[in-house]
Write an enzyme that holds these catalytic residues in place. Sequence first.
Site, PDB file in Angstrom:
ATOM      1  N   MET A   1      -8.328  -3.440  -8.364  1.00  0.00           N
ATOM      2  CA  MET A   1      -8.565  -4.815  -7.906  1.00  0.00           C
ATOM      3  C   MET A   1      -8.010  -5.859  -8.872  1.00  0.00           C
ATOM      4  SD  MET A   1      -9.869  -4.440  -4.907  1.00  0.00           S
ATOM      5  CE  MET A   1     -10.055  -6.160  -4.525  1.00  0.00           C
TER       6      MET A   1
ATOM      7  N   ASN B   1     -15.496   4.054   2.693  1.00  0.00           N
ATOM      8  CA  ASN B   1     -16.175   3.796   1.414  1.00  0.00           C
ATOM      9  C   ASN B   1     -17.284   4.800   1.077  1.00  0.00           C
ATOM     10  OD1 ASN B   1     -14.410   1.771   0.864  1.00  0.00           O
ATOM     11  ND2 ASN B   1     -15.732   0.116   1.550  1.00  0.00           N
TER      12      ASN B   1
ATOM     13  N   TYR C   1       0.844  -1.205   0.000  1.00  0.00           N
ATOM     14  CA  TYR C   1       0.000   0.000   0.000  1.00  0.00           C
ATOM     15  C   TYR C   1       0.878   1.254   0.000  1.00  0.00           C
ATOM     16  CZ  TYR C   1      -4.294   2.613   0.910  1.00  0.00           C
ATOM     17  OH  TYR C   1      -5.364   3.461   0.798  1.00  0.00           O
TER      18      TYR C   1
ATOM     19  N   ASN D   1     -20.570  -4.093  -6.752  1.00  0.00           N
ATOM     20  CA  ASN D   1     -20.977  -4.747  -5.513  1.00  0.00           C
ATOM     21  C   ASN D   1     -19.967  -4.535  -4.388  1.00  0.00           C
ATOM     22  OD1 ASN D   1     -19.133  -6.362  -6.938  1.00  0.00           O
ATOM     23  ND2 ASN D   1     -19.701  -8.177  -5.784  1.00  0.00           N
TER      24      ASN D   1
ATOM     25  N   TRP E   1      -7.888   9.586  -3.934  1.00  0.00           N
ATOM     26  CA  TRP E   1      -7.438   8.870  -2.741  1.00  0.00           C
ATOM     27  C   TRP E   1      -8.008   9.574  -1.519  1.00  0.00           C
ATOM     28  CZ3 TRP E   1      -1.924   8.599  -0.209  1.00  0.00           C
ATOM     29  CH2 TRP E   1      -1.870   7.481   0.630  1.00  0.00           C
TER      30      TRP E   1
END
Length: 346
Positions: free
Chosen positions: A264, A144, A71, A170, A287
């Site tokens: 992802m 989120n 990260y 989703n 970000w």
Amino acid sequence: MNSHGSAVDPPQSCHRSSVDPPWIRYGSAGDPTNTSTEDLELAPLGDSDVHVKMLAAPINPADINMIQGTYALLPELPAVGGNEGVGRVLGVGRRVTSVTPGDWVLPADAGLGTWRTEAVFPEETLLRVPRDVPVLCAATLGVNPCTAYRMLADFESLRPGDSVIQNAANSGVGQAVIQIARAAGIRTINVVRDRPDLPKLVERLVSLGADHVITEEMLRKPDMKDIFKSIPKPRLALNCVGGKSATEMLRHLPRGTMVTYGGMAKQPVTVPVSAFIFKDVKLRGFWMTQWKKDQMHSKLAVSLCELVRKGQLGTPACTEVPLEDYRAALEASMKPFTSSKQILIL
Ligand SMILES: NC(=O)c1ccc[n+]([C@@H]2O[C@H](COP(=O)([O-])OP(=O)(O)OC[C@H]3O[C@@H](n4cnc5c(N)ncnc54)[C@H](OP(=O)(O)O)[C@@H]3O)[C@@H](O)[C@H]2O)c1
């Protein structure tokens, strides 16, 4: 002056458990399932500190990437896992003014280490949130839904009736995009990966307010034209995936902006030159961690709680996991098609 109205209140005593509270710790970057739980002695409560009982904390992809050492923001090791969650204030130091015992708090920033039952945190690392939102909703509000809200607000001036396209619809972010967009009258075209239980997933996303739910394969089909008979072409694309998924999504953005916020598929974003020349498409990134450094995060959290109270924003699909089963939760969070946010109950 502290929040009790006195500069001389004694510090609220820091409650000590009869046993030292556990935390999920990692000593080196690597496989998240190699983390261990340990008992940790609580730091003493300083004048500007807050003693917090953590209530619930999700496992997000960024937490996994942080443990893997991939990260953009990496803590000093050993570190406690987890960047998000909600806790209840048990006690405060004498100079603390923003929270009082009983308040609920979220991390103000990434890197706090939320996968633990109790902690003493500096006051400035916490944000107070109203206590009348469901605990799992509060635990998943700070990253989120905030990301979804900012991406819908900050890149294109969308009006009711406009549309947005997004992949990984989703995901936690995707579910928040659907609900926040619906509350603002913005339509959503939602791309997901095909799976055996696709109809169930489609039904769930439609029940959140999705206008269209399609698979990545469908993006390439001529049938896509049918969608645009009832809904305008999108002005904003939200890319959580990268690779082919992003390239295919761009086909349906006549102009406007694609915002990349996740990767992802672990594949770069490839853009045909025609998208730049003939459509003047803009490619941007977002970000949340950077946004929080620059802006008033507390106001945003309060606005989102308002949506929760109105029933317009709910908890993402989730599985509650007791702390002792954290390894299974970490494994589930890394599997494809889980479609359920793992939330540690602390
Ligand atoms: N930039 C920011 O500020 C910011 C903020 C929040 C989140 N994020 C990022 O956004 C992403 C989603 O986070 P989240 O918490 O919403 O995730 P989440 O709830 O755990 O969901 C993960 C999503 O990724 C999809 N996915 C996983 N592997 C995939 C692949 N190889 N190809 C296509 N889709 C794949 C999953 O779809 P399936 O159901 O098909 O497996 C699911 O929709 C992460 O990358 C996270 O780091 C970024």
